[in-house]
Design a protein around this motif. Structure first.
Motif, short mmCIF file in Angstrom:
data_model
loop_
_atom_site.label_atom_id
_atom_site.label_comp_id
_atom_site.label_asym_id
_atom_site.label_seq_id
_atom_site.Cartn_x
_atom_site.Cartn_y
_atom_site.Cartn_z
N UNK A 104 0.83 -1.21 0.00
CA UNK A 104 0.00 0.00 0.00
C UNK A 104 0.86 1.25 0.00
N UNK A 105 1.96 1.22 0.75
CA UNK A 105 2.84 2.39 0.81
C UNK A 105 3.46 2.73 -0.53
N UNK A 106 3.95 1.70 -1.23
CA UNK A 106 4.57 1.94 -2.53
C UNK A 106 3.52 2.25 -3.60
N UNK A 107 2.36 1.59 -3.52
CA UNK A 107 1.29 1.85 -4.50
C UNK A 107 0.72 3.25 -4.36
N UNK A 108 0.91 3.87 -3.20
CA UNK A 108 0.44 5.24 -2.98
C UNK A 108 1.54 6.26 -3.22
N UNK A 109 2.73 6.01 -2.68
CA UNK A 109 3.78 7.03 -2.68
C UNK A 109 4.38 7.28 -4.06
N UNK A 110 4.55 6.23 -4.86
CA UNK A 110 5.18 6.43 -6.18
C UNK A 110 4.28 7.24 -7.11
N UNK A 111 2.98 6.87 -7.31
CA UNK A 111 2.14 7.74 -8.14
C UNK A 111 1.92 9.12 -7.54
N UNK A 112 1.98 9.23 -6.20
CA UNK A 112 1.91 10.54 -5.55
C UNK A 112 3.08 11.40 -5.99
N UNK A 139 0.01 21.09 -5.51
CA UNK A 139 0.91 19.98 -5.85
C UNK A 139 0.51 18.72 -5.09
N UNK A 140 0.27 18.85 -3.79
CA UNK A 140 -0.11 17.68 -3.00
C UNK A 140 -1.48 17.15 -3.43
N UNK A 141 -2.41 18.04 -3.73
CA UNK A 141 -3.74 17.62 -4.16
C UNK A 141 -3.71 16.87 -5.48
N UNK A 142 -2.98 17.40 -6.47
CA UNK A 142 -2.88 16.72 -7.77
C UNK A 142 -2.15 15.40 -7.62
N UNK A 143 -1.08 15.40 -6.82
CA UNK A 143 -0.34 14.15 -6.59
C UNK A 143 -1.21 13.08 -5.97
N UNK A 144 -2.02 13.46 -4.97
CA UNK A 144 -2.89 12.49 -4.32
C UNK A 144 -3.99 12.03 -5.26
N UNK A 145 -4.49 12.92 -6.12
CA UNK A 145 -5.50 12.52 -7.11
C UNK A 145 -4.96 11.43 -8.03
N UNK A 146 -3.67 11.50 -8.37
CA UNK A 146 -3.04 10.48 -9.20
C UNK A 146 -2.83 9.17 -8.45
N UNK A 147 -2.78 9.23 -7.11
CA UNK A 147 -2.50 8.05 -6.30
C UNK A 147 -3.75 7.35 -5.80
N UNK A 148 -4.91 8.00 -5.91
CA UNK A 148 -6.15 7.48 -5.35
C UNK A 148 -6.53 6.12 -5.95
N UNK A 179 -4.74 2.66 1.73
CA UNK A 179 -4.59 3.87 0.92
C UNK A 179 -5.75 4.83 1.12
N UNK A 180 -6.96 4.29 1.34
CA UNK A 180 -8.12 5.16 1.58
C UNK A 180 -7.93 6.01 2.83
N UNK A 181 -7.40 5.39 3.88
CA UNK A 181 -7.14 6.14 5.11
C UNK A 181 -6.14 7.27 4.83
N UNK A 182 -5.08 6.94 4.09
CA UNK A 182 -4.06 7.95 3.77
C UNK A 182 -4.64 9.09 2.94
N UNK A 183 -5.51 8.74 1.99
CA UNK A 183 -6.09 9.75 1.11
C UNK A 183 -6.87 10.79 1.91
N UNK A 184 -7.72 10.33 2.81
CA UNK A 184 -8.53 11.27 3.58
C UNK A 184 -7.70 12.01 4.62
N UNK A 185 -6.63 11.38 5.09
CA UNK A 185 -5.72 12.08 6.00
C UNK A 185 -5.01 13.23 5.30
N UNK A 186 -4.54 12.97 4.08
CA UNK A 186 -3.89 14.02 3.29
C UNK A 186 -4.88 15.13 2.95
N UNK A 187 -6.11 14.74 2.62
CA UNK A 187 -7.12 15.76 2.32
C UNK A 187 -7.36 16.67 3.53
N UNK A 188 -7.43 16.07 4.72
CA UNK A 188 -7.61 16.87 5.93
C UNK A 188 -6.45 17.85 6.11
#
Length: 399
Positions: A104-112, A139-148, A179-188
């Motif tokens: 989950x960490x690699x599947x989220x962080x690399x596309x981010x 930058x963080x918002x677009x990066x996270x959109x690519x990782x969702x 990854x869902x938990x991370x997504x909403x944490x980053x959004x917050x």
């Protein structure tokens, strides 16, 4: 014609056009009904229908009708995100925490990282950053959109290809849940308002205290009453989050994640999710399509969408391939998992809607993200199906 009649015409279009395209066009293999509904929402928006037939568009989708549709869309998407929160199962992820954490960490962080790099490039041109957006938020918002990864749509697609209840399907759900938990944490974090940090801290504290009492109540009442108390809790959390300056969608997710899926029968939860997708979410898709815009130029939006799609797909595949090497997966297994985790659709669209609501991104950026989400989701089934046929033994392997 009265406003009610025009509103009903809009609903007739919203529900009939996507269904006819999906059924008569037999698009299910590459574009499930959900994807067709999203695409139809874009086509019915101001960038396409509004440009081609401006008088018709202004007649049907006048401000009063749009306000009515938006009200339904708000509740629809809150319920949908609430269900997604309830369906998160972190117990299995904890039992397999090393494997799940690495993947989950690699599947989220690399596309981010790849998406953030694309966003930095977009900063060099005007028209992409919203009036309230800081460069780091953009930058963080677009990066996270690519990782969702869209967990609810992922569930639907894995049901379609009949692997949801198989070991590999459960593994992929674990990765997507983290990854869902991370997504909403980053959004917050992106939405953190330092002028109202006291209100936000107060809301989170109240959520913890009241949430504990709510959980104690829910385990003591029969399941029938839980179904009534759930929407009350949803509305309360959404109101509190929006009052604190986060966003009502953050509150909806917190309302769901604070509830346990085993409080409800799985068949009833599946039915609720299906009915929300059937009866309410098409209105949200149309509402989303009405927010698309091409004012910076259609070519520029399409180029941005293509760049974001490449960043998203390659980032996800590279991340899962690195995980596969570390965890010594079978050849081809990492690619299969990477493509399934690539599914975006609803959650990314909801994420982008929030960024647009907060004016962190512009309508043009939102349009590019929407096109990227649709394209990535449409690629999933055609790419995964032949891979799955060649790797049946992987489906039944638990680790």
């Amino acid at each position: 014609m009265s406003t009610t009649e025009i509103y009903l015409i809009a609903l007739l279009i919203i529900f009939s056009v996507p269904y006819l395209i999906w059924r008569l066009g037999r698009t299910d293999y590459f574009a499930p009904l959900v994807v067709v509904q999203i695409i139809t929402g874009i086509l019915l928006g101001p960038g396409v229908l509004g440009a081609a037939f401006p008088e018709y568009y202004e007649f049907v989708f006048n401000p009063t009708v749009i306000d009515g549709l938006n009200g339904v869309a708000w509740w629809a998407v809150m319920v949908f995100v609430w269900i997604a929160g309830i369906e998160l199962d972190l117990h299995q992820a904890w039992q397999h925490r090393k494997e799940s954490g690495i993947t989950a960490g690699l599947a989220l962080s690399v596309p981010l990282a790849f998406g953030s790099a694309a966003a930095i490039g977009m900063l060099m041109f005007p028209g992409w950053v919203g009036p309230n957006g800081q460069p780091w938020q953009f930058v963080l918002g677009i990066g996270m959109a690519c990782a969702v990864t869209a967990l609810p749509i992922l569930i639907l697609l894995m049901e379609k290809i009949e692997i949801l209840r198989q070991p590999i399907g459960q593994r992929i759900l674990r990765y997507a849940s983290i990854d869902d938990i991370a997504i909403w944490g980053v959004l917050a974090l992106i939405l953190m308002d330092w002028d109202r940090v006291g209100k936000q801290a107060g809301f989170l504290l109240a959520f913890l205290v009241v949430g504990y009492a709510f959980r104690r109540l829910m385990v003591r009442i029969p399941e029938r009453d839980r179904w009534y108390c759930g929407p009350i809790w949803l509305a309360a959390c959404a109101l509190g989050a929006d009052w604190a300056g986060l966003h009502y969608m953050v509150g909806a997710f917190l309302a769901g994640v604070s509830m346990d899926s085993h409080w409800f029968k799985q068949v009833d939860m599946d039915a609720l999710r299906g009915n929300v997708l059937l009866v309410l979410m098409p209105v949200f898709f149309l509402s989303t399509g009405l927010r698309t815009n091409w004012e910076v130029g259609g070519t520029a939006v399409l180029i941005a969408a293509a760049v974001l799609l490449v960043a998203s797909v390659t980032g996800k595949l590279i991340g899962t391939n690195i995980a596969g090497r570390v965890l010594k997966w079978q050849p081809g297994e990492a690619s299969l998992i990477g493509w399934l985790l690539q599914t975006k659709a609803l959650i990314m669209i909801i994420f982008a809607n929030i960024l647009l609501d907060k004016q962190i991104i512009t309508n043009e950026t939102f349009t590019a993200l929407l096109l990227m989400a649709v394209a990535s989701t449409m690629l999933t089934i055609p790419v995964v199906t032949p891979k799955l046929a060649r790797m049946r033994e992987v489906v039944f392997r638990s680790k």
